[in-house]
Design a protein around this motif. Structure first.
Motif, PDB file in Angstrom:
ATOM      1  N   PHE A 177       7.349   2.249   7.356  1.00  0.00           N
ATOM      2  CA  PHE A 177       8.631   2.107   6.477  1.00  0.00           C
ATOM      3  C   PHE A 177       9.017   0.858   6.473  1.00  0.00           C
ATOM      4  O   PHE A 177      10.269   0.669   6.642  1.00  0.00           O
ATOM      5  N   ASN A 204      10.676  17.080   9.990  1.00  0.00           N
ATOM      6  CA  ASN A 204      10.132  16.252  10.811  1.00  0.00           C
ATOM      7  C   ASN A 204      10.218  17.016  12.177  1.00  0.00           C
ATOM      8  O   ASN A 204      11.237  17.301  12.681  1.00  0.00           O
ATOM      9  N   SER A 227       0.703  -1.264   0.058  1.00  0.00           N
ATOM     10  CA  SER A 227       0.023  -0.057   0.117  1.00  0.00           C
ATOM     11  C   SER A 227       0.689   1.334   0.036  1.00  0.00           C
ATOM     12  O   SER A 227       1.929   1.137   0.105  1.00  0.00           O
ATOM     13  N   ASP A 228       0.196   2.370   0.075  1.00  0.00           N
ATOM     14  CA  ASP A 228       0.949   3.724   0.066  1.00  0.00           C
ATOM     15  C   ASP A 228       0.832   4.595   1.431  1.00  0.00           C
ATOM     16  O   ASP A 228       0.450   5.618   1.312  1.00  0.00           O
ATOM     17  N   PHE A 229       0.951   4.032   2.380  1.00  0.00           N
ATOM     18  CA  PHE A 229       0.971   4.620   3.624  1.00  0.00           C
ATOM     19  C   PHE A 229       2.132   5.259   3.686  1.00  0.00           C
ATOM     20  O   PHE A 229       3.244   4.570   3.983  1.00  0.00           O
ATOM     21  N   ARG A 230       2.328   6.567   3.978  1.00  0.00           N
ATOM     22  CA  ARG A 230       3.489   7.518   4.070  1.00  0.00           C
ATOM     23  C   ARG A 230       4.021   7.041   5.481  1.00  0.00           C
ATOM     24  O   ARG A 230       5.449   7.598   5.450  1.00  0.00           O
ATOM     25  N   TRP A 231       3.461   6.711   6.569  1.00  0.00           N
ATOM     26  CA  TRP A 231       3.928   6.711   7.818  1.00  0.00           C
ATOM     27  C   TRP A 231       4.632   5.120   8.124  1.00  0.00           C
ATOM     28  O   TRP A 231       5.128   4.947   8.998  1.00  0.00           O
ATOM     29  N   TYR A 238      15.829   8.925   9.754  1.00  0.00           N
ATOM     30  CA  TYR A 238      14.597   9.577   9.098  1.00  0.00           C
ATOM     31  C   TYR A 238      13.901  10.396   9.971  1.00  0.00           C
ATOM     32  O   TYR A 238      13.736  11.595   9.243  1.00  0.00           O
ATOM     33  N   ARG A 281       7.075   0.870  11.720  1.00  0.00           N
ATOM     34  CA  ARG A 281       8.171   0.150  10.934  1.00  0.00           C
ATOM     35  C   ARG A 281       7.647  -1.632  11.583  1.00  0.00           C
ATOM     36  O   ARG A 281       7.179  -1.777  12.485  1.00  0.00           O
ATOM     37  N   LEU A 314       6.838   7.157  12.806  1.00  0.00           N
ATOM     38  CA  LEU A 314       6.672   6.393  11.812  1.00  0.00           C
ATOM     39  C   LEU A 314       6.507   5.098  12.335  1.00  0.00           C
ATOM     40  O   LEU A 314       6.756   4.730  13.516  1.00  0.00           O
TER      41      LEU A 314
END
Length: 85
Positions: free
Chosen positions: A14, A31, A8-12, A25, A39, A37
């Motif tokens: 990693f 930030n 998927s395209d979840f920006r949070w 990061y 992970r 984030l």
């Protein structure tokens, strides 16, 4: 569920980065206080970690905290280990 995060395209999210890479990061100037984030946890299969950037007013320094995110057997509910109600 982990597989769906990777696709998927979840920006949070990693993926499978380690704690030090997460801090790298979070150190970017873009930030701000409270940046985070999620992970994949490097030590526990099928669990996640929350990595958080926080400003410590006493020392005027940035601190980076890491919390284990647990889930039930069906992987339908999540909670942060040690979180207060």
């Amino acid at each position: 569920i982990l597989e769906s995060f990777y696709q998927s395209d979840f920006r949070w999210f990693f993926g499978g980065i380690n704690r030090l890479k997460a801090e790298d990061y979070l150190k970017f100037d873009a930030n701000v206080n409270g940046a985070y984030l999620i992970r994949a946890c490097e030590k526990k299969d099928s669990n996640y970690c929350l990595s958080l950037k926080s400003f410590k007013n006493d020392d005027h320094t940035w601190v980076y905290k890491h919390y284990l995110i647990l889930q039930n057997e069906r992987k339908t509910q999540f909670w942060i280990k040690g979180a207060k109600e």
